[in-house]
Design a protein around this motif. Structure first.
Motif, short mmCIF file in Angstrom:
data_model
loop_
_atom_site.label_atom_id
_atom_site.label_comp_id
_atom_site.label_asym_id
_atom_site.label_seq_id
_atom_site.Cartn_x
_atom_site.Cartn_y
_atom_site.Cartn_z
N TRP A 15 0.84 -1.11 -0.03
CA TRP A 15 0.02 0.13 -0.02
C TRP A 15 0.78 1.32 -0.07
CZ3 TRP A 15 -4.43 -0.23 -1.96
CH2 TRP A 15 -5.23 -1.20 -1.80
N ARG A 16 2.10 1.31 0.61
CA ARG A 16 2.68 2.41 0.72
C ARG A 16 3.10 2.94 -0.80
NH1 ARG A 16 6.96 -0.19 3.45
NH2 ARG A 16 8.25 -1.11 1.89
N THR A 17 3.05 2.02 -1.77
CA THR A 17 3.48 2.55 -3.19
C THR A 17 2.11 2.86 -3.86
OG1 THR A 17 3.62 0.30 -3.94
CG2 THR A 17 5.55 1.29 -3.20
N ASN A 18 0.99 2.39 -3.41
CA ASN A 18 -0.13 2.63 -4.12
C ASN A 18 -0.99 3.64 -3.63
OD1 ASN A 18 -0.05 0.52 -6.40
ND2 ASN A 18 0.41 -0.68 -4.58
N ILE A 19 -0.80 4.24 -2.55
CA ILE A 19 -1.68 5.33 -1.97
C ILE A 19 -0.72 6.40 -2.05
CG2 ILE A 19 -2.79 6.24 0.02
CD1 ILE A 19 -4.08 3.79 -0.93
N ARG A 20 -1.00 7.39 -2.91
CA ARG A 20 -0.09 8.44 -3.31
C ARG A 20 -0.75 9.69 -3.22
NH1 ARG A 20 3.96 8.10 -2.44
NH2 ARG A 20 4.92 9.51 -3.71
N SER A 21 -2.08 9.80 -2.90
CA SER A 21 -2.78 11.02 -2.46
C SER A 21 -3.89 10.76 -1.62
CB SER A 21 -3.50 11.68 -3.89
OG SER A 21 -4.66 10.47 -4.18
N PHE A 22 -4.13 11.72 -1.04
CA PHE A 22 -5.47 11.69 0.02
C PHE A 22 -6.79 11.24 -0.45
CE2 PHE A 22 -7.72 12.01 3.91
CZ PHE A 22 -6.52 11.96 5.02
N SER A 23 -6.88 11.57 -1.95
CA SER A 23 -8.12 11.04 -2.40
C SER A 23 -8.31 9.57 -2.48
CB SER A 23 -8.08 11.88 -3.92
OG SER A 23 -8.28 13.31 -3.75
N LYS A 24 -7.11 9.07 -2.70
CA LYS A 24 -6.80 7.60 -2.96
C LYS A 24 -7.07 6.99 -1.80
CE LYS A 24 -6.35 5.62 -6.42
NZ LYS A 24 -7.07 4.79 -7.11
N PHE A 25 -6.54 7.57 -0.59
CA PHE A 25 -6.46 6.90 0.68
C PHE A 25 -7.98 7.12 1.05
CE2 PHE A 25 -6.72 7.93 5.49
CZ PHE A 25 -6.10 6.79 5.72
N ARG A 26 -8.80 8.02 0.67
CA ARG A 26 -10.27 8.06 1.12
C ARG A 26 -11.04 6.86 0.40
NH1 ARG A 26 -14.87 11.40 -0.89
NH2 ARG A 26 -16.34 10.95 0.69
N GLU A 27 -10.66 6.77 -1.13
CA GLU A 27 -11.44 5.71 -1.59
C GLU A 27 -11.09 4.56 -1.26
OE1 GLU A 27 -10.40 4.06 -6.13
OE2 GLU A 27 -10.23 6.10 -5.93
N LYS A 28 -9.93 4.14 -0.74
CA LYS A 28 -9.65 2.72 -0.42
C LYS A 28 -9.68 2.57 1.11
CE LYS A 28 -8.43 1.46 -4.40
NZ LYS A 28 -9.05 0.10 -5.19
N PHE A 29 -10.07 3.49 2.20
CA PHE A 29 -10.02 3.63 3.36
C PHE A 29 -10.48 2.18 4.03
CE2 PHE A 29 -11.50 4.24 7.62
CZ PHE A 29 -10.19 4.70 8.19
N GLU A 30 -11.90 1.73 3.56
CA GLU A 30 -12.41 0.54 4.06
C GLU A 30 -11.50 -0.74 3.81
OE1 GLU A 30 -16.54 0.25 2.93
OE2 GLU A 30 -16.90 2.05 3.83
N THR A 31 -11.13 -0.82 2.49
CA THR A 31 -10.16 -2.07 2.25
C THR A 31 -8.72 -1.93 3.25
OG1 THR A 31 -10.73 -1.80 -0.14
CG2 THR A 31 -8.68 -2.94 0.25
N LEU A 32 -8.41 -0.57 3.37
CA LEU A 32 -7.00 -0.51 4.26
C LEU A 32 -7.24 -1.03 5.45
CD1 LEU A 32 -5.81 2.99 2.61
CD2 LEU A 32 -4.72 0.64 2.36
N GLU A 33 -8.41 -0.42 6.09
CA GLU A 33 -8.66 -0.71 7.41
C GLU A 33 -9.15 -2.29 7.65
OE1 GLU A 33 -11.29 1.29 10.97
OE2 GLU A 33 -12.38 1.02 8.90
N ALA A 34 -9.73 -2.83 6.58
CA ALA A 34 -10.07 -4.26 6.79
C ALA A 34 -8.86 -5.24 6.85
CB ALA A 34 -10.91 -4.63 5.72
N GLN A 35 -7.90 -4.90 5.98
CA GLN A 35 -6.59 -5.55 5.67
C GLN A 35 -5.69 -5.10 6.94
OE1 GLN A 35 -4.43 -4.86 2.10
NE2 GLN A 35 -6.27 -5.89 0.78
N MET A 36 -5.83 -3.94 7.50
CA MET A 36 -5.01 -3.68 8.71
C MET A 36 -5.31 -4.71 10.06
SD MET A 36 -4.91 -0.08 10.85
CE MET A 36 -6.32 -0.36 11.57
N GLN A 37 -6.67 -4.77 9.98
CA GLN A 37 -7.23 -5.85 11.32
C GLN A 37 -7.19 -7.27 11.13
OE1 GLN A 37 -11.39 -3.80 11.18
NE2 GLN A 37 -10.48 -2.11 12.29
N ARG A 38 -6.97 -7.68 9.73
CA ARG A 38 -6.73 -8.98 9.44
C ARG A 38 -5.69 -9.73 10.12
NH1 ARG A 38 -5.48 -9.61 3.49
NH2 ARG A 38 -3.41 -8.56 4.01
N PRO A 39 -5.90 -10.80 10.92
CA PRO A 39 -4.95 -11.44 11.67
C PRO A 39 -3.83 -11.83 10.87
CG PRO A 39 -6.94 -12.90 11.53
CD PRO A 39 -7.13 -11.64 10.85
#
Length: 114
Positions: A45-69
């Protein structure tokens, strides 16, 4: 955080995306900060989230992956996850096909000879 990339531009689009994430989407600042910190430390993700717009768009996916065991002592790369899954599947097939014993060169040759 110094991750080897330049900081995102301070543009109206990035400011709007940040504001909308907090107001319209109802994400609390600490939650957004935790997900952003995780994403910036994630190999993919550090190479694929290059703007806050993209961060907002992918927020739910990022959070789900962060919480994955995570299995093992640290996060595995995609290739490591794929290799482990393939090895697990191979072992299941090998054990069931060989009557509980793991395939070897000898058992492989017996299978071919039949």
């Amino acid at each position: 955080m110094d991750n080897g990339f330049k900081a995102p531009a301070d543009t109206k689009a990035n400011r709007d995306a940040a504001r909308l994430l907090l107001t319209r989407d109802g994400v609390e600042p600490e939650r957004a900060k935790a997900v952003a910190s995780w994403a910036l430390n994630d190999e993919f993700w550090r190479t694929n989230i290059r703007s806050f717009s993209k961060f907002r768009e992918k927020f739910e996916t990022l959070e789900a992956q962060m919480q994955r065991p995570q299995r093992g002592s640290g996060p595995m790369t995609f290739d490591e996850q794929r290799n482990r899954a393939n090895n697990d599947l191979f072992m299941e097939i090998a054990e069931s096909a060989a009557g509980g014993e793991v395939w070897s060169v000898d058992s492989w040759n017996r299978q071919i000879a039949q």
